[in-house]
Design a protein around this motif. Structure first.
Motif, PDB file in Angstrom:
ATOM      1  N   VAL B   4      36.019  36.474  48.721  1.00  9.98           N
ATOM      2  CA  VAL B   4      36.016  36.397  47.168  1.00  9.98           C
ATOM      3  C   VAL B   4      36.616  38.085  47.574  1.00  9.98           C
ATOM      4  N   ILE B   5      37.535  38.986  46.556  1.00 12.42           N
ATOM      5  CA  ILE B   5      38.388  39.795  47.049  1.00 12.42           C
ATOM      6  C   ILE B   5      38.026  40.240  45.614  1.00 12.42           C
ATOM      7  N   GLN B   6      37.458  42.130  45.937  1.00 12.67           N
ATOM      8  CA  GLN B   6      36.815  42.523  44.969  1.00 12.67           C
ATOM      9  C   GLN B   6      37.685  43.852  45.028  1.00 12.67           C
ATOM     10  N   THR B   7      38.339  44.149  43.878  1.00 13.73           N
ATOM     11  CA  THR B   7      39.255  45.796  44.096  1.00 13.73           C
ATOM     12  C   THR B   7      39.014  46.864  42.905  1.00 13.73           C
ATOM     13  N   PRO B   8      38.461  47.918  43.378  1.00 14.10           N
ATOM     14  CA  PRO B   8      38.156  48.987  44.305  1.00 14.10           C
ATOM     15  C   PRO B   8      36.914  48.081  44.822  1.00 14.10           C
ATOM     16  N   ARG B   9      37.046  48.853  46.084  1.00 16.78           N
ATOM     17  CA  ARG B   9      35.139  48.921  46.804  1.00 16.78           C
ATOM     18  C   ARG B   9      34.827  49.488  45.823  1.00 16.78           C
ATOM     19  N   TYR B  10      35.138  51.203  45.472  1.00 19.02           N
ATOM     20  CA  TYR B  10      34.512  52.280  44.914  1.00 19.02           C
ATOM     21  C   TYR B  10      35.379  52.654  43.922  1.00 19.02           C
ATOM     22  N   LEU B  11      35.165  53.270  42.358  1.00 17.35           N
ATOM     23  CA  LEU B  11      35.809  53.236  41.018  1.00 17.35           C
ATOM     24  C   LEU B  11      34.642  54.982  40.660  1.00 17.35           C
ATOM     25  N   VAL B  12      34.695  56.151  40.328  1.00 16.65           N
ATOM     26  CA  VAL B  12      34.554  57.226  39.400  1.00 16.65           C
ATOM     27  C   VAL B  12      34.684  57.466  38.210  1.00 16.65           C
ATOM     28  N   LYS B  13      34.301  56.990  37.660  1.00 13.78           N
ATOM     29  CA  LYS B  13      34.900  58.021  36.381  1.00 13.78           C
ATOM     30  C   LYS B  13      34.569  58.772  35.337  1.00 13.78           C
ATOM     31  N   GLY B  14      34.805  59.654  34.801  1.00 22.80           N
ATOM     32  CA  GLY B  14      34.272  60.639  33.995  1.00 22.80           C
ATOM     33  C   GLY B  14      33.516  59.672  32.265  1.00 22.80           C
ATOM     34  N   GLN B  15      32.565  60.036  32.266  1.00 24.60           N
ATOM     35  CA  GLN B  15      32.093  59.178  30.315  1.00 24.60           C
ATOM     36  C   GLN B  15      32.945  59.210  29.562  1.00 24.60           C
ATOM     37  N   GLY B  16      33.071  57.974  29.150  1.00 20.82           N
ATOM     38  CA  GLY B  16      34.367  57.996  27.987  1.00 20.82           C
ATOM     39  C   GLY B  16      35.590  57.284  28.597  1.00 20.82           C
ATOM     40  N   GLN B  17      35.503  57.695  30.117  1.00 19.85           N
ATOM     41  CA  GLN B  17      36.760  56.896  30.762  1.00 19.85           C
ATOM     42  C   GLN B  17      36.741  55.280  30.842  1.00 19.85           C
ATOM     43  N   LYS B  18      38.089  54.353  30.949  1.00 15.47           N
ATOM     44  CA  LYS B  18      38.162  53.135  31.209  1.00 15.47           C
ATOM     45  C   LYS B  18      37.720  53.358  32.240  1.00 15.47           C
ATOM     46  N   ALA B  19      37.445  51.810  32.986  1.00  9.68           N
ATOM     47  CA  ALA B  19      36.844  51.931  34.052  1.00  9.68           C
ATOM     48  C   ALA B  19      37.619  49.888  34.807  1.00  9.68           C
ATOM     49  N   LYS B  20      38.595  49.862  35.545  1.00  8.82           N
ATOM     50  CA  LYS B  20      38.588  48.505  35.742  1.00  8.82           C
ATOM     51  C   LYS B  20      39.180  48.169  36.853  1.00  8.82           C
ATOM     52  N   MET B  21      38.242  46.354  37.183  1.00 11.64           N
ATOM     53  CA  MET B  21      38.008  46.555  38.758  1.00 11.64           C
ATOM     54  C   MET B  21      38.434  45.029  38.092  1.00 11.64           C
ATOM     55  N   ARG B  22      39.171  44.426  39.991  1.00 14.76           N
ATOM     56  CA  ARG B  22      39.380  43.058  39.945  1.00 14.76           C
ATOM     57  C   ARG B  22      38.620  42.163  41.068  1.00 14.76           C
ATOM     58  N   CYS B  23      39.563  40.901  41.072  1.00 14.35           N
ATOM     59  CA  CYS B  23      38.466  40.146  41.757  1.00 14.35           C
ATOM     60  C   CYS B  23      39.238  38.413  41.772  1.00 14.35           C
ATOM     61  N   ILE B  24      40.206  38.119  42.824  1.00 14.38           N
ATOM     62  CA  ILE B  24      40.389  37.056  43.281  1.00 14.38           C
ATOM     63  C   ILE B  24      39.615  36.103  43.989  1.00 14.38           C
ATOM     64  N   PRO B  25      39.303  35.101  43.486  1.00  7.92           N
ATOM     65  CA  PRO B  25      38.409  34.081  44.152  1.00  7.92           C
ATOM     66  C   PRO B  25      38.325  33.738  45.180  1.00  7.92           C
ATOM     67  N   GLU B  26      37.621  33.008  45.411  1.00  6.93           N
ATOM     68  CA  GLU B  26      37.907  31.997  46.492  1.00  6.93           C
ATOM     69  C   GLU B  26      39.175  30.603  46.202  1.00  6.93           C
ATOM     70  N   LYS B  27      40.271  30.961  47.283  1.00  2.00           N
ATOM     71  CA  LYS B  27      41.088  29.736  47.235  1.00  2.00           C
ATOM     72  C   LYS B  27      40.365  28.465  46.562  1.00  2.00           C
ATOM     73  N   GLY B  28      40.971  27.764  45.196  1.00  2.00           N
ATOM     74  CA  GLY B  28      40.218  26.306  44.938  1.00  2.00           C
ATOM     75  C   GLY B  28      38.952  26.785  44.121  1.00  2.00           C
ATOM     76  N   HIS B  29      38.753  27.841  43.816  1.00  6.66           N
ATOM     77  CA  HIS B  29      37.546  28.223  42.905  1.00  6.66           C
ATOM     78  C   HIS B  29      37.844  28.541  41.413  1.00  6.66           C
ATOM     79  N   PRO B  30      37.380  27.692  40.337  1.00  9.78           N
ATOM     80  CA  PRO B  30      37.910  27.574  39.850  1.00  9.78           C
ATOM     81  C   PRO B  30      37.496  28.434  38.126  1.00  9.78           C
ATOM     82  N   VAL B  31      35.860  29.112  38.775  1.00 11.23           N
ATOM     83  CA  VAL B  31      34.991  28.894  38.458  1.00 11.23           C
ATOM     84  C   VAL B  31      34.785  30.559  39.160  1.00 11.23           C
TER      85      VAL B  31
END
Lengths: 111, 115
Positions: B4-31
């Motif tokens: 399972v791939i997650q990006t980024p590994r580290y994220l630094v934000k100021g208060q009020g800012q948007k923070a977005k992170m991503r995930c690629i599930p294991e192949k064949g996993h629908p959940v």
């Protein structure tokens, strides 16, 4: 509601000694129990799982027995190694799509 | 090793800012599941998806948190206006089913720090 209790936050042991990490749960449904292990800076991964009452399940030297009478699923190992140092989470699945995790027990094994 | 791939590994934000992170599930996993792991190592379930549909989510997610799992794209979790209390490790997990008895396969997480 459903809950999982892990009473020890930290367990420190010398290598070669036995360990038991406690896990009790509360649910009104038929339980499915898991143990996950999380090494430092790594993803949690499954160690054991069980839904069968009074049956021992084993993996990588660790073992646990689900006891529905006492709502327990304690994790044990007869001789810990340095590489066993990690966070251990007990988790409960009781139906639907959600699993409830305990607060975790950190195991530190010293030489 | 986690598939399972997650990006980024580290994220630094100021208060009020948007923070977005991503995930690629294991192949064949629908959940896909999202959890927040706080500094005390406690897991808090946020939301889960089966394919593109939400299965369950907590109230917190409905307010400042948004998540999606579009077809043929990574899943994402976004915090619209970050708060200091959002600082945590965000774990994504995937499974072949969302049922309570299924093993979940975790990614290494995205560690969010909100300054």
């Amino acid at each position: 509601g459903d809950s999982v209790t892990q009473t020890e936050g930290l367990v420190t042991l010398t290598k070669g000694l036995p360990v038991m990490l406690n896990c009790t749960y509360q649910t009104t449904y038929s339980p499915f129990l898991f143990w996950y292990v999380q090494h430092l800076n790594e993803a949690p991964k499954l160690l054991l799982k069980s839904s069968t009452d009074n049956k021992r399940t084993e993996h990588q030297g660790f073992y646990a027995t689900l006891h529905k009478s006492s709502s327990s699923f304690h994790l044990q190992k007869s001789s810990v190694q340095l590489s066993d140092s990690a966070l251990y989470f007990c988790a409960l699945g009781t139906g639907g799509y959600k699993v409830v995790f305990g607060s975790g027990t950190r195991l530190l094994v010293s030489p | 090793n986690s598939k399972v791939i997650q990006t980024p590994r580290y994220l630094v934000k100021g208060q009020g800012q948007k923070a977005k992170m991503r995930c690629i599930p294991e192949k064949g996993h629908p959940v896909v599941f999202w959890y927040q792991q706080n500094k005390n190592n406690e897991f808090k379930f946020l939301i889960n998806f089966q394919n593109q549909e939400v299965l369950q989510q907590i109230d917190m997610t409905e307010k400042r948190f948004s998540a999606e799992c579009p077809s043929n794209s990574p899943c994402s979790l976004e915090i619209q206006s970050s708060e200091a209390g959002d600082s945590a490790l965000y774990l994504c997990a995937s499974s072949w089913t969302g049922a309570f008895y299924a093993e979940q396969f975790f990614g290494p997480g995205t560690r969010l720090t909100v300054l």
